[in-house]
Design an enzyme around this catalytic site. Structure first.
Site, PDB file in Angstrom:
ATOM      1  N   HIS A 184       7.168  -4.797 -11.890  1.00 47.53           N
ATOM      2  CA  HIS A 184       6.491  -4.130 -10.775  1.00 47.53           C
ATOM      3  C   HIS A 184       6.498  -2.610 -10.882  1.00 47.53           C
ATOM      4  O   HIS A 184       5.804  -1.942 -10.117  1.00 47.53           O
ATOM      5  CB  HIS A 184       7.121  -4.557  -9.443  1.00 47.53           C
ATOM      6  CG  HIS A 184       6.811  -5.982  -9.097  1.00 47.53           C
ATOM      7  ND1 HIS A 184       7.599  -7.030  -9.493  1.00 47.53           N
ATOM      8  CD2 HIS A 184       5.783  -6.513  -8.423  1.00 47.53           C
ATOM      9  CE1 HIS A 184       7.063  -8.161  -9.071  1.00 47.53           C
ATOM     10  NE2 HIS A 184       5.964  -7.883  -8.420  1.00 47.53           N
ATOM     11  N   HIS A 230      -6.870 -12.876  -5.526  1.00 50.73           N
ATOM     12  CA  HIS A 230      -7.641 -12.013  -6.423  1.00 50.73           C
ATOM     13  C   HIS A 230      -7.930 -12.778  -7.709  1.00 50.73           C
ATOM     14  O   HIS A 230      -7.537 -13.943  -7.852  1.00 50.73           O
ATOM     15  CB  HIS A 230      -6.939 -10.673  -6.662  1.00 50.73           C
ATOM     16  CG  HIS A 230      -5.564 -10.758  -7.278  1.00 50.73           C
ATOM     17  ND1 HIS A 230      -5.314 -11.383  -8.472  1.00 50.73           N
ATOM     18  CD2 HIS A 230      -4.356 -10.302  -6.851  1.00 50.73           C
ATOM     19  CE1 HIS A 230      -4.035 -11.285  -8.775  1.00 50.73           C
ATOM     20  NE2 HIS A 230      -3.419 -10.647  -7.792  1.00 50.73           N
ATOM     21  N   HIS A 238      -5.086 -14.739  -9.500  1.00 49.86           N
ATOM     22  CA  HIS A 238      -4.735 -16.038  -8.902  1.00 49.86           C
ATOM     23  C   HIS A 238      -5.819 -17.084  -9.230  1.00 49.86           C
ATOM     24  O   HIS A 238      -5.525 -18.231  -9.536  1.00 49.86           O
ATOM     25  CB  HIS A 238      -4.640 -15.952  -7.373  1.00 49.86           C
ATOM     26  CG  HIS A 238      -3.696 -14.902  -6.862  1.00 49.86           C
ATOM     27  ND1 HIS A 238      -4.077 -13.949  -5.955  1.00 49.86           N
ATOM     28  CD2 HIS A 238      -2.392 -14.668  -7.123  1.00 49.86           C
ATOM     29  CE1 HIS A 238      -3.050 -13.167  -5.672  1.00 49.86           C
ATOM     30  NE2 HIS A 238      -2.011 -13.579  -6.376  1.00 49.86           N
ATOM     31  N   LYS A 249      -2.662  -4.451 -15.131  1.00 51.26           N
ATOM     32  CA  LYS A 249      -2.599  -5.832 -14.634  1.00 51.26           C
ATOM     33  C   LYS A 249      -3.228  -5.912 -13.242  1.00 51.26           C
ATOM     34  O   LYS A 249      -2.933  -5.077 -12.378  1.00 51.26           O
ATOM     35  CB  LYS A 249      -1.136  -6.277 -14.551  1.00 51.26           C
ATOM     36  CG  LYS A 249      -1.012  -7.716 -14.103  1.00 51.26           C
ATOM     37  CD  LYS A 249       0.416  -8.130 -13.789  1.00 51.26           C
ATOM     38  CE  LYS A 249       0.417  -9.536 -13.222  1.00 51.26           C
ATOM     39  NZ  LYS A 249       1.546  -9.834 -12.376  1.00 51.26           N
ATOM     40  N   CYS A 296       9.661  -9.445  -7.256  1.00 52.48           N
ATOM     41  CA  CYS A 296       9.892 -10.658  -8.056  1.00 52.48           C
ATOM     42  C   CYS A 296      10.725 -11.678  -7.294  1.00 52.48           C
ATOM     43  O   CYS A 296      10.829 -12.818  -7.715  1.00 52.48           O
ATOM     44  CB  CYS A 296      10.670 -10.353  -9.328  1.00 52.48           C
ATOM     45  SG  CYS A 296       9.950  -9.156 -10.416  1.00 52.48           S
ATOM     46  N   CYS A 312      12.038  -2.055 -11.663  1.00 54.23           N
ATOM     47  CA  CYS A 312      11.701  -3.409 -12.120  1.00 54.23           C
ATOM     48  C   CYS A 312      10.710  -3.288 -13.279  1.00 54.23           C
ATOM     49  O   CYS A 312       9.714  -2.570 -13.163  1.00 54.23           O
ATOM     50  CB  CYS A 312      11.066  -4.187 -10.966  1.00 54.23           C
ATOM     51  SG  CYS A 312      10.242  -5.681 -11.538  1.00 54.23           S
ATOM     52  N   LYS A 358      -1.520  -6.605  -6.602  1.00 51.04           N
ATOM     53  CA  LYS A 358      -1.603  -6.097  -5.243  1.00 51.04           C
ATOM     54  C   LYS A 358      -1.419  -4.582  -5.204  1.00 51.04           C
ATOM     55  O   LYS A 358      -2.075  -3.887  -4.442  1.00 51.04           O
ATOM     56  CB  LYS A 358      -0.507  -6.777  -4.418  1.00 51.04           C
ATOM     57  CG  LYS A 358      -0.481  -6.378  -2.971  1.00 51.04           C
ATOM     58  CD  LYS A 358       0.521  -7.234  -2.237  1.00 51.04           C
ATOM     59  CE  LYS A 358       0.965  -6.593  -0.946  1.00 51.04           C
ATOM     60  NZ  LYS A 358      -0.129  -6.315  -0.034  1.00 51.04           N
ATOM     61  N   CYS A 369      14.922  -7.163  -7.035  1.00 48.89           N
ATOM     62  CA  CYS A 369      13.521  -6.713  -6.899  1.00 48.89           C
ATOM     63  C   CYS A 369      12.845  -7.636  -5.902  1.00 48.89           C
ATOM     64  O   CYS A 369      12.714  -8.839  -6.159  1.00 48.89           O
ATOM     65  CB  CYS A 369      12.793  -6.758  -8.239  1.00 48.89           C
ATOM     66  SG  CYS A 369      11.019  -6.475  -8.014  1.00 48.89           S
TER      67      CYS A 369
HETATM   68  N1  MSP Z   1       5.110 -17.414  -5.402  1.00 49.27           N
HETATM   69  C1  MSP Z   1       5.360 -17.198  -6.776  1.00 49.27           C
HETATM   70  C2  MSP Z   1       5.183 -18.486  -7.569  1.00 49.27           C
HETATM   71  C3  MSP Z   1       6.040 -19.615  -7.119  1.00 49.27           C
HETATM   72  S1  MSP Z   1       5.706 -21.072  -8.019  1.00 49.27           S
HETATM   73  C4  MSP Z   1       6.926 -22.088  -7.604  1.00 49.27           C
HETATM   74  C5  MSP Z   1       4.386 -16.159  -7.302  1.00 49.27           C
HETATM   75  N2  MSP Z   1       3.253 -15.992  -6.613  1.00 49.27           N
HETATM   76  S2  MSP Z   1       2.087 -14.929  -6.911  1.00 49.27           S
HETATM   77  O1  MSP Z   1       1.223 -14.956  -5.766  1.00 49.27           O
HETATM   78  O2  MSP Z   1       2.647 -13.679  -7.279  1.00 49.27           O
HETATM   79  O3  MSP Z   1       1.234 -15.571  -8.025  1.00 49.27           O
HETATM   80  C6  MSP Z   1       1.657 -15.570  -9.308  1.00 49.27           C
HETATM   81  C7  MSP Z   1       0.664 -16.246 -10.218  1.00 49.27           C
HETATM   82  O4  MSP Z   1      -0.691 -15.767 -10.023  1.00 49.27           O
HETATM   83  C8  MSP Z   1       0.980 -15.886 -11.641  1.00 49.27           C
HETATM   84  O5  MSP Z   1       1.993 -16.652 -12.193  1.00 49.27           O
HETATM   85  C9  MSP Z   1      -0.340 -16.152 -12.285  1.00 49.27           C
HETATM   86  O6  MSP Z   1      -0.468 -17.528 -12.446  1.00 49.27           O
HETATM   87  C10 MSP Z   1      -1.322 -15.634 -11.251  1.00 49.27           C
HETATM   88  N3  MSP Z   1      -1.634 -14.228 -11.480  1.00 49.27           N
HETATM   89  C11 MSP Z   1      -1.368 -13.165 -10.655  1.00 49.27           C
HETATM   90  N4  MSP Z   1      -1.849 -12.027 -11.233  1.00 49.27           N
HETATM   91  C12 MSP Z   1      -2.420 -12.324 -12.405  1.00 49.27           C
HETATM   92  C13 MSP Z   1      -3.115 -11.599 -13.389  1.00 49.27           C
HETATM   93  N5  MSP Z   1      -3.328 -10.307 -13.302  1.00 49.27           N
HETATM   94  N6  MSP Z   1      -3.600 -12.286 -14.450  1.00 49.27           N
HETATM   95  C14 MSP Z   1      -3.449 -13.630 -14.577  1.00 49.27           C
HETATM   96  N7  MSP Z   1      -2.797 -14.339 -13.674  1.00 49.27           N
HETATM   97  C15 MSP Z   1      -2.250 -13.714 -12.609  1.00 49.27           C
HETATM   98  O7  MSP Z   1       4.674 -15.563  -8.318  1.00 49.27           O
END
Ligand code: MSP
Length: 701
Positions: free
Chosen positions: A157, A18, A21, A317, A133, A154, A320, A130
């Site tokens: 979340h 999304h 990411h 935010k 997380c 959490c 998902k 959690c």
């Molecule tokens: N798998 C772990 C990270 C492991 S790194 C060794 C994880 N993954 S995640 O799919 O949840 O992605 C997290 C990352 O996606 C966040 O740290 C951020 O960089 C990005 N984002 C996810 N949602 C976001 C927003 N709403 N806004 C900005 N960035 C976001 O955590």
């Protein structure tokens, strides 16, 4: 030689990409592109890494919910990230998956080193966990949510945490590294940036570190630790220890005998220069756990951890769990391209520009199409687009006067002041924007570059080549020289601007360079000299505007494509006079159809869906247009013939059963991708449901 190694977090495969990411990935890409362009002459070594995080309880649970094995789930979802990054023009040099043998070998080796340092011990653990997380929490870190009921939630979340009852686990002596890590942060001011996040970690460390449970025995989807548990319990390595190691494992080679060398040539080159770009949700894992693991293993720490904020939609935010926030970046980019002759990549550039320009790195930002359209029209269509269009049109018109070299025209006296000003501005722009990119403040770099773009427009206004041409036509030789200098400078300005915008707007930059007959890759301008070069003096005879202005109709069309989902709170759901269903006295005959086999039944894909929005379809009294979350990137559009039984407002938030593999159809001009199961023949008597609150997307069989 200049070395730069930038990483993104590896993304969990229980979700599909999304905009959140995409944000991290786009920043990392722009910084990598900047470094390649800035240091190409000095033998640049730039490397960008991204990938997917595929182990752990969360993935195992997500797979089971979908009736898949964890491996099937990861094999299905990981390519969706790599494909999305390709579609968004991401220039990563590697894409790592934590289920790859090269990664698993390095995780095992890191574990061995930590164990050899005497930092692993067996004990038993109980506490709150959690799964969202993948982290343990103490009660002081959790929150209560009285509106949701009793229990601990959490803080990120906003979901209940689970109690992990006495589980035998390997522990890592993290507390041992508290002082060393604090000392490192104090002696390396740029280790955690921006500074607010550094302060947050310093106070966390000062409050005291506890040892960390780094293995689990209650599920199986993970890497097996190389240490032996005398009780013979099957452990898997804690998913964060596994995942964080990706940054290093992507640099190591596995030898033929399965051993790995953590000091590989690539690791030697890149590891000490590593910059981890992350969102603020995962700061503690990167700024505390990861450095402690590395200190224990006797490995150097990364150079910097750079933390950005969150994008929200209507204040929530992007995540998902909130379907109405989940903007698909590929859909957004395509919508912004709006069928442009230059293709969807122009929409990708517009999206990249907005994301990087709108919010200073480190802050949160609320995504609105209004602010995106405002920036697009003012800064891309107007400032940049106009300069390109008018300059190339002027070159086409007066190109007969284009001088063969700069030197020949350098003496155009009356132009001197104007010329000097723009040359000086280019020198300071290239210098300042480079510093701002290097300092991880891309929004400021773009601000600096756009000041130059606007001055470029002023340069054209002030030098007025159309007036110079008029005078030149009367035989005024000074005017001929003025015009020559203006034409030469205008072309040089466009080349310099293409080079300056290339990190953020790569397609626009190469298109523009192509129009000017420049075949090299973008390179960061060295300063005023960039205006004095005379590469092949050609320009396109025909161009299309890079960023055509969006009118009201276009903006409405884009909005409908990108944000089709109304939240339950949005007022647009109008309730037609609908009659609530009454139980019918007539009984339907049971089993009127021929029996089918189990295999035939299994051809129907049924899933649990949650209704996100419902609206009446004009002039169709039986139909409603629903958006239903079935666990995918975006809710599905479904047309359902239930309007006479259910007012739309009653449906929002309801769980229903959806046939998700029904061939799509267009009903009354509305696309329908599925069918809601309901009881009743002509008159709908009730909707299908599940008797517990199960997550959207769960398979029904
Ligand atoms: N798998 C772990 C990270 C492991 S790194 C060794 C994880 N993954 S995640 O799919 O949840 O992605 C997290 C990352 O996606 C966040 O740290 C951020 O960089 C990005 N984002 C996810 N949602 C976001 C927003 N709403 N806004 C900005 N960035 C976001 O955590």
């Amino acid at each position: 030689m200049s070395t730069f190694y930038i990483t993104t977090p590896i993304y969990y495969v229980n979700d599909v990409p999304h905009l959140g990411h995409a944000y991290t990935t786009i920043i990392a890409d722009a910084l990598a592109r900047f470094h390649r362009a800035a240091h190409h002459a000095a033998g640049d070594h730039t490397r960008m890494l991204t990938g997917t995080d595929e182990h752990g309880q969360k993935i195992e649970e997500a797979a089971h919910k979908r009736g898949l094995t964890p491996q099937q789930l990861t094999d299905d979802v990981s390519p969706r990230f790599s494909q999305a990054w390709q579609q968004l023009n991401i220039s990563n040099d590697d894409f790592i998956r934590t289920t790859e043998p090269r990664h698993k070998a390095v995780v095992a080796e890191l574990w061995r080193r930590i164990d050899a340092a005497g930092d692993m011990y067996l004990a038993s653990y109980d506490g709150w966990y959690c799964v969202g997380c993948e982290a343990f929490y103490t009660e002081s870190q959790l929150v209560k949510m009285p509106s949701e009921g009793d229990g601990w939630y959490c803080p990120d979340h906003k979901r209940p945490v689970a109690w992990v009852a006495k589980e035998r686990s390997w522990f890592f002596r993290m507390a041992k590294y508290q002082a060393a890590l604090l000392a490192h942060i104090e002696s390396h001011p740029d280790f955690i940036r921006p500074v607010g996040y550094r302060n947050e970690i310093v106070s966390f460390l000062k409050s005291g570190l506890r040892d960390l449970s780094v293995s689990r025995t209650s599920f199986a989807w993970g890497i097996t630790p190389p240490s032996n548990d005398p009780e013979g319990l099957p452990h898997v390595i804690y998913v964060w220890l596994d995942a964080l190691t990706n940054y290093l494992s992507a640099l190591c080679d596995v030898n033929a005998d399965g051993t790995v060398n953590l000091d590989s040539a690539m690791a030697k080159t890149y590891w000490p220069e590593a910059v981890h770009l992350i969102g603020k949700d995962i700061l503690r894992f990167h700024a505390v756990y990861w450095p402690c693991f590395l200190l224990s293993a006797g490995l150097p720490l990364p150079k910097s951890i750079v933390c950005h904020g969150w994008w929200t939609v209507r204040g929530e935010k992007i995540s998902k769990s909130l379907p109405a926030t989940r903007i698909d970046p590929v859909v957004l980019a395509k919508a912004l391209a709006n069928g442009a002759p230059l293709g969807d990549q122009i929409g990708v550039d517009a999206m990249r520009y907005y994301l990087l320009r709108e919010v200073p790195l480190g802050n949160d930002g609320d995504f609105t199409l209004e602010s995106l359209f405002a920036r697009y029209n003012a800064e891309l269509a107007n400032d940049l687009g106009n300069l390109i269009n008018r300059s190339i049109t002027l070159l086409q018109k007066f190109g007969g006067q284009f001088p063969p070299t700069y030197r020949q025209v350098a003496h155009a006296e009356s132009q001197r002041g104007l010329q000097q000003a723009i040359e000086e501005l280019l020198t300071t722009t290239a210098r300042d924007a480079a510093t701002q990119f290097a300092e991880f403040t891309p929004s400021r770099a773009l601000e600096t570059i756009w000041r130059f773009v606007r001055e470029g427009n002023r340069y054209v206004d002030m030098s007025a080549p159309w007036a110079q041409a008029k005078k030149a036509a009367t035989g005024d030789t000074a005017a001929v020289e003025d015009l020559q200098l203006t034409l030469h400078t205008m072309r040089g300005l466009l080349i310099a601007i293409a080079d300056l915008i290339a990190p953020v707007l790569p397609t626009s930059a190469t298109t523009l360079l192509g129009w000017l007959g420049v075949t090299r890759a973008p390179q960061w301008p060295a300063g005023a000299v960039a205006l004095q070069e005379t590469p092949a003096s050609s320009w396109a005879t025909e161009i299309t505007p890079l960023f055509p202005r969006f009118d009201d109709a276009t903006m409405a069309k884009i909005s409908a494509l990108v944000l089709p989902v109304e939240t339950a709170a949005a007022p647009a759901i109008e309730a037609p006079a609908a009659v609530p269903a009454k139980a019918s006295a007539t009984k339907a005959p049971a089993a009127a159809l021929a029996p089918i086999s189990y295999d035939d039944f299994m051809k129907t894909e049924l899933r649990v869906g949650k209704v996100v929005s419902a609206t009446a379809i004009p002039k169709a009294k039986k139909l409603l247009h629903l958006f239903v979350d079935v666990g995918e990137a975006a809710p599905r559009s479904v047309v359902a013939g239930i309007a006479e039984a259910y007012p739309p407002a009653d449906l929002v938030g309801k769980n229903v059963l959806v046939v998700t593999n029904l061939a799509p159809a267009t009903i009354r001009g509305v696309e329908s991708h599925g069918m809601i199961l309901a009881a009743g023949d002509d008159a709908i008597l009730g909707l299908s449901a599940v008797d517990r609150d199960v997550p959207p997307g769960t398979r029904v069989r």
